[in-house]
Design a protein around this motif. Structure first.
Motif, short mmCIF file in Angstrom:
data_model
loop_
_atom_site.label_atom_id
_atom_site.label_comp_id
_atom_site.label_asym_id
_atom_site.label_seq_id
_atom_site.Cartn_x
_atom_site.Cartn_y
_atom_site.Cartn_z
N TYR A 88 0.90 -1.19 -0.11
CA TYR A 88 -0.09 -0.57 -0.22
C TYR A 88 0.86 1.09 -0.06
O TYR A 88 1.56 1.22 0.66
CB TYR A 88 -0.67 0.33 1.44
CG TYR A 88 -2.03 -0.75 1.14
CD1 TYR A 88 -2.71 -1.10 0.62
CD2 TYR A 88 -1.93 -2.04 2.27
CE1 TYR A 88 -4.00 -1.68 0.33
CE2 TYR A 88 -3.11 -2.63 1.98
CZ TYR A 88 -4.07 -3.06 1.10
OH TYR A 88 -5.47 -3.91 1.18
N GLU A 99 -3.05 2.74 9.86
CA GLU A 99 -2.91 1.45 9.87
C GLU A 99 -1.67 0.72 10.31
O GLU A 99 -0.39 1.77 10.06
CB GLU A 99 -2.93 0.97 8.21
CG GLU A 99 -4.54 1.28 8.28
CD GLU A 99 -5.93 0.80 9.13
OE1 GLU A 99 -5.31 -0.42 9.79
OE2 GLU A 99 -7.08 1.21 8.98
N GLU A 102 1.69 1.72 8.20
CA GLU A 102 1.37 2.48 7.49
C GLU A 102 2.39 3.52 7.46
O GLU A 102 2.69 4.69 8.25
CB GLU A 102 0.57 2.93 7.36
CG GLU A 102 -0.97 3.65 6.40
CD GLU A 102 -2.14 3.93 6.28
OE1 GLU A 102 -2.93 3.66 5.75
OE2 GLU A 102 -2.71 4.33 7.48
N SER A 146 -7.39 5.37 5.30
CA SER A 146 -6.95 5.12 4.11
C SER A 146 -7.11 3.90 3.57
O SER A 146 -8.35 3.37 4.05
CB SER A 146 -5.68 4.82 4.62
OG SER A 146 -5.00 3.45 5.51
N GLY A 148 -6.32 1.58 3.25
CA GLY A 148 -5.36 0.18 3.39
C GLY A 148 -5.91 -0.58 4.53
O GLY A 148 -5.24 -1.30 4.70
#
Length: 540
Positions: A88, A99, A102, A146, A148
């Protein structure tokens, strides 16, 4: 890795390219490489697992940091090498961690594609399948989130429906919605109040230009989003730049009746700047992302409490009318729409704190105004008395959650559906009554329950469902309805009862449960109670 490092890290990001990973990096166990796909920006290669090709971190826009902060997005510079799309891309800087693992960066214009297309050496994934395309816009208000999240993994949905699934990252909070046009006479900030929405327009243009190469049909693009994602979808329905880029729309517990006006948005921008102690635009642009985010802690000058609100603005440039006031935006009346909510939205807003299940009647009366938060200005004692007459078996906590749901978010969903019906372009309306199995069902059908049910990510982190046969059956119903809607603009199919569009005065609503059923005007007495007073979209 600390937050500042994640915010500033750019080592994984090629200037103008997609995520660059070393050969083989990011391939999950058992996954195989996908064929190379040529996009308008360059060639990319993902991975295939469970019968679905997955491309993560596909760049659709250039870096929005530095001198481009506050400016509309632009396409990236094309690249020549094959870029591995196995992880991602970065998410927009935001409060909190994002996340797990992330990266947060202003260089955040990335999207992800799941496709069940059949590959061959001659055509790659452009197999002529002309599959419906389901583009999901994440929630988190306009502040966090997001594309993701594990909840939004498109594998199960793509495989079940033979559809192409897309999730998107874009600029959030003040990076995407800080309205500076009335504070600085600079053309570089003329669009700053809506650049987060313009990012989404650019992503939809990417889908239009590229999705056929992944086996999708650019003429059958469905937008859907939950909570803040639904609000973004509703806003796009009123943005001329988005016209023609999507052909169905679904809002899931997320509505945008009105946008912020330019004067309130300016007051908020000034409060943001005052919190940072900055008066100069050059200094504001140069501020590191972490320091920039601190401005969000300003007290909202309109609401008088909480952090400063950021959201779309009636700037008379990219947004020149409200999405659903004084009527449904005419430009999207030809776009079939779904509009949904859950029966117990606000049970999902209390952190599953079991103490909230034991409120007293006095506590309900004192707490309700905070939930209404100027959306609905009504005497809470009157509301409680009405609910006690309507539902004499309800506990104080039951009344609290039912009334706060009706006044906080459901009212806006009704407005969207009614305005569509009045315009002769009705929506397909649903209400989730199916109770989450969490804690034995005490939380009812809370906010976010429909995400995992639609995506089929029943055991993913954040899911309010599980792998039980009941959850699977409920998920199959909702997934199939959304897939049918993406395919034809009509959600009817063999796994749900006949679903009629929402018309007045019947107000037909699909009540998702086991079994599901079409009902006329469910909770009609509650709707009429809150019709006594006007609704104000929070933040506007």
């Amino acid at each position: 890795m600390d937050r500042q490092t994640r915010l500033d890290r750019r080592g994984l990001l090629l200037a103008g390219g997609a995520l660059a990973l070393t050969p083989g990096a990011g391939l999950a166990a058992g996954a195989q490489r996908s064929p190379v796909v040529t996009t308008t920006n360059g060639r990319v290669r993902g991975a295939r697992a469970d019968g679905v090709h997955v491309f993560k971190g596909l760049r659709y826009g250039a870096d929005t940091g530095g001198a481009r902060r506050f400016m509309p997005p632009v396409k990236p510079q094309p690249w020549t090498d094959v870029q591995e799309a196995l992880a991602y891309g970065a998410a927009s800087p935001q409060s909190g961690r994002g996340e797990d693992g992330e990266t947060l960066s202003e260089d955040c214009l990335f999207l992800n594609v799941w496709t069940p297309a059949t590959a061959d050496r001659k055509h790659g994934l452009a197999d002529g399948g002309q599959r419906p395309v389901m583009v999901y816009i994440h929630g988190g208000a306009y502040n966090t989130g997001s594309g993701g999240s594990p909840l939004y993994d498109g594998t199960a949905l793509a495989r079940r429906g033979d559809v192409v699934v897309v999730t998107v990252n874009h600029r959030l909070n003040a990076f995407g919605y800080l309205y500076l046009a009335r504070l600085f006479d600079d053309p570089g900030v003329a669009d700053s109040g809506n650049v987060g929405q313009l990012d989404l327009v650019l992503a939809l243009q990417w889908v239009r230009d590229n999705i056929a190469a992944f086996g999708g049909d650019p003429g059958r693009v469905m937008l859907f989003g939950q909570s803040g994602g639904g609000a973004k979808v509703a806003t796009l329905m009123a943005m001329p730049a988005a016209g023609g880029l999507f052909h169905r729309a679904a809002t899931m517990s997320g509505q945008q009746v009105t946008a912020a006006g330019p004067f309130n948005a300016t007051h908020r921008a000034q409060a943001f700047l005052d919190k940072l102690g900055i008066k100069d635009l050059a200094a504001l642009r140069a501020l590191p992302a972490e320091a920039f985010l601190a401005g969000l802690k300003a007290i909202d000058p309109v609401a008088g409490s909480g952090g400063v609100y950021m959201g779309p603005v009636l700037d008379e440039r990219s947004l020149s009318r409200h999405p659903f006031f004084p009527d449904a935006a005419p430009q999207s009346l030809n776009v079939p729409m779904m509009c949904g909510n859950t029966h117990d939205e606000t049970r999902g807003f209390v952190g599953f704190d079991r103490k909230m299940l034991d409120l007293t009647w006095d506590e309900v009366i004192s707490r309700l105004p905070g939930q209404f938060n100027a959306r609905i200005d009504i005497d809470p004692a009157t509301v409680v008395a009405a609910y006690r007459r309507l539902y004499p078996h309800y506990s104080p906590s039951d009344v609290y959650f039912a009334a706060s749901t009706a006044g906080r978010s459901w009212k806006a969903a009704i407005i969207q559906a009614e305005e569509r019906a009045r315009a002769g372009a009705p929506a397909y309306v649903y209400q989730v009554d199916w109770r989450s199995p969490r804690d034995g069902g005490v939380w009812g059908a809370p906010h976010t329950i429909d995400i995992a049910l639609v995506f089929g990510t029943l055991t993913a982190k954040g899911s309010l469902a599980d792998a039980s046969p009941e959850s699977v059956a409920m998920s199959n119903q909702m997934s199939d309805a959304f897939i049918a809607f993406a395919r034809t603009g009509n959600p009817n199919g063999p796994t749900v009862p006949t679903w009629e569009p929402y018309t007045l005065p019947r107000r037909q609503t699909m009540v998702f449960n086991t079994p599901s059923a079409l009902a006329d005007d469910p909770r009609g007495a509650e709707r009429e109670l809150f019709n006594k007073v006007p609704f104000t979209q929070f933040g506007t």
